[in-house]
Design an enzyme around this catalytic site. Structure first.
Site, PDB file in Angstrom:
ATOM      1  N   GLY A   8      22.347  22.764  89.788  1.00  0.00           N
ATOM      2  CA  GLY A   8      23.474  22.916  88.874  1.00  0.00           C
ATOM      3  C   GLY A   8      24.651  22.047  89.282  1.00  0.00           C
ATOM      4  O   GLY A   8      25.806  22.412  89.089  1.00  0.00           O
ATOM      5  N   LEU A  10      26.005  19.488  88.112  1.00  0.00           N
ATOM      6  CA  LEU A  10      26.876  18.938  87.067  1.00  0.00           C
ATOM      7  C   LEU A  10      27.706  20.029  86.394  1.00  0.00           C
ATOM      8  O   LEU A  10      28.447  19.766  85.445  1.00  0.00           O
ATOM      9  CB  LEU A  10      26.039  18.188  86.018  1.00  0.00           C
ATOM     10  N   GLY A  11      27.601  21.236  86.892  1.00  0.00           N
ATOM     11  CA  GLY A  11      28.363  22.359  86.330  1.00  0.00           C
ATOM     12  C   GLY A  11      29.792  22.371  86.858  1.00  0.00           C
ATOM     13  O   GLY A  11      30.223  21.463  87.575  1.00  0.00           O
ATOM     14  N   GLN A  12      30.531  23.455  86.513  1.00  0.00           N
ATOM     15  CA  GLN A  12      31.953  23.514  86.868  1.00  0.00           C
ATOM     16  C   GLN A  12      32.162  23.496  88.380  1.00  0.00           C
ATOM     17  O   GLN A  12      32.971  22.725  88.892  1.00  0.00           O
ATOM     18  CB  GLN A  12      32.585  24.795  86.289  1.00  0.00           C
ATOM     19  N   ASP A  34      20.285  18.565  88.663  1.00  0.00           N
ATOM     20  CA  ASP A  34      20.629  19.343  87.463  1.00  0.00           C
ATOM     21  C   ASP A  34      19.517  19.134  86.442  1.00  0.00           C
ATOM     22  O   ASP A  34      18.640  18.297  86.618  1.00  0.00           O
ATOM     23  CB  ASP A  34      21.997  18.920  86.905  1.00  0.00           C
ATOM     24  N   ILE A  35      19.583  19.884  85.370  1.00  0.00           N
ATOM     25  CA  ILE A  35      18.499  19.875  84.377  1.00  0.00           C
ATOM     26  C   ILE A  35      18.412  18.537  83.647  1.00  0.00           C
ATOM     27  O   ILE A  35      17.370  18.178  83.110  1.00  0.00           O
ATOM     28  CB  ILE A  35      18.673  21.045  83.382  1.00  0.00           C
ATOM     29  N   ARG A  36      19.553  17.805  83.617  1.00  0.00           N
ATOM     30  CA  ARG A  36      19.526  16.468  82.997  1.00  0.00           C
ATOM     31  C   ARG A  36      20.576  15.587  83.665  1.00  0.00           C
ATOM     32  O   ARG A  36      21.473  16.097  84.330  1.00  0.00           O
ATOM     33  CB  ARG A  36      19.797  16.570  81.493  1.00  0.00           C
ATOM     34  N   TYR A 141      24.830  38.999  82.359  1.00  0.00           N
ATOM     35  CA  TYR A 141      25.341  38.183  83.472  1.00  0.00           C
ATOM     36  C   TYR A 141      25.623  39.068  84.687  1.00  0.00           C
ATOM     37  O   TYR A 141      25.237  38.729  85.808  1.00  0.00           O
ATOM     38  CB  TYR A 141      26.606  37.480  83.022  1.00  0.00           C
ATOM     39  N   LYS A 145      23.945  39.131  88.346  1.00  0.00           N
ATOM     40  CA  LYS A 145      24.732  38.910  89.566  1.00  0.00           C
ATOM     41  C   LYS A 145      24.487  40.034  90.577  1.00  0.00           C
ATOM     42  O   LYS A 145      24.330  39.807  91.766  1.00  0.00           O
ATOM     43  CB  LYS A 145      26.217  38.768  89.241  1.00  0.00           C
TER      44      LYS A 145
HETATM   45  C1  VAH Z   1      32.359  33.484  83.506  1.00  0.00           C
HETATM   46  N1  VAH Z   1      33.551  31.739  84.712  1.00  0.00           N
HETATM   47  O1  VAH Z   1      33.375  33.631  82.838  1.00  0.00           O
HETATM   48  C2  VAH Z   1      32.488  32.752  84.843  1.00  0.00           C
HETATM   49  C3  VAH Z   1      32.855  33.714  85.951  1.00  0.00           C
HETATM   50  C4  VAH Z   1      34.337  35.610  86.652  1.00  0.00           C
HETATM   51  C5  VAH Z   1      33.957  34.683  85.551  1.00  0.00           C
HETATM   52  O2  VAH Z   1      31.771  34.390  86.464  1.00  0.00           O
HETATM   53  O3  VAH Z   1      31.259  33.868  83.159  1.00  0.00           O
END
Ligand code: VAH
Length: 316
Positions: A8, A10-12, A34-36, A141, A145
């Site tokens: 990942g 290229l992510g934030q 990364d995936i691309r 999400y 986590k």
């Molecule tokens: C999101 N930026 O908003 C992420 C993060 C705490 C937020 O995990 O999903």
């Protein structure tokens, strides 16, 4: 840590972590994946490989080929996107994580992956949320986590993999555009302030969440990974935070630089409901005590730097 593979990249987080680690350990010591591909210094200024983290064999072969000693697994779908596609989020977030942990186990690698304040839910204490507390998140999400935290602990206790992680708050960065998170408003607001002197927030007034400027997040990752493992009472998912803020707090900080900046609201019920299920402010005392975490940026210092860097980036 001498040679690191990042998923990942290229992510934030990955876009800045890759560059910071190359600066610190050497351009060729950080294998970005990364995936691309993309038009980014992550791809052009050091080793880059295309990798789908749900492909275990590909991840194993790449990791073995580059003879790394550490995996930093960042590839994931963020909270808002995960709510729109929960089955895909489970497959990517959990399938990718267990693949990365298996590679770390097989090749005896050090391991980092971030958790999030999203690992908490509506029954978690919202103010000064403790390091060890109730975790019953109500989002895919968040389920990913919490499961990830438990999985990383398991790989440490069962197989001795040196897994480490933090629970990140909303991360604010000028390098990459927001990527489908609930806290993205805290990045968009700066772009809109400079472009249009106004912003309509999809998160409601008075909705507090923990936030952190990306330089503090990068420093926290490096500090945790370089800490003496024998001194860590916790392994994964250290609470880390720098700022607890609501949209109006960002507006006030911006108005110190752009006095006529105007904040309005157009609340997105999905992301508002996610935000309301998260803490207002978490307690990061364990991270401070166990490995010296100490953020540098408060909301005013972050705002000044964000506006300066974005003016340069946007040519304003
Ligand atoms: C999101 N930026 O908003 C992420 C993060 C705490 C937020 O995990 O999903």
């Amino acid at each position: 840590m001498k040679k690191i593979l990042i998923t990942g990249a290229l992510g934030q987080i990955g876009s800045e972590l890759t560059m910071a680690l190359r600066e610190k350990y050497g351009q060729n010591q950080v294998i970005a994946t990364d995936i691309r591909e993309a038009d980014s210094p992550v791809v052009t200024e050091g080793p880059f490989e295309v990798l789908d983290v749900t492909d275990y064999n590909a991840m194993y072969e790449l990791t073995e080929k580059h003879e790394v000693d550490t995996i930093m697994h960042l590839a994931a779908l963020l909270s808002a996107k995960a709510e729109n596609n929960p089955k895909f989020a489970w497959d990517l977030n959990m399938g990718g994580l267990v693949n990365a942990l298996e590679v770390a186990r097989e090749l005896n690698l050090k391991f980092f992956t971030p958790s999030s304040i999203g690992a908490f839910g509506p029954t978690t204490p919202k103010i000064k949320t403790p390091q060890d507390t109730v975790q019953r998140p109500t989002t895919m999400y968040g389920v990913n986590k919490v499961s990830g935290e438990l999985l990383c602990d398991y790989y440490y206790y069962r197989f001795g993999v040196d897994t480490r992680g933090v629970r990140f708050p909303g991360l604010i960065s000028y390098v990459t555009e927001p990527g489908g998170g609930t806290t993205d408003y805290a990045v968009e607001i700066y772009y809109e302030a400079l472009k249009n002197k106004k912003y309509s927030s999809f998160i409601a007034e008075g909705t507090y969440m923990d936030m952190m400027y990306m330089p503090d997040a990068i420093q926290a990752i490096i500090q945790l990974m370089e800490a003496d493992g024998d001194k860590l009472e916790h392994r994964n998912a250290f609470n880390v935070t720098a700022i607890s803020a609501a949209p109006e707090d960002f507006a006030k900080a911006i108005q110190k630089h752009i006095p006529d900046f105007e904040l309005t609201y157009e609340v997105d019920p999905v992301r508002q409901s996610i935000a309301e299920s998260w803490p207002d402010s978490i307690d990061s005392d364990c991270a401070k005590r166990e490995w010296g975490f100490e953020p540098e940026y408060d909301i005013d210092k972050m705002t000044a730097n964000m506006l300066e860097k974005l003016r340069e980036k946007l040519g304003l």
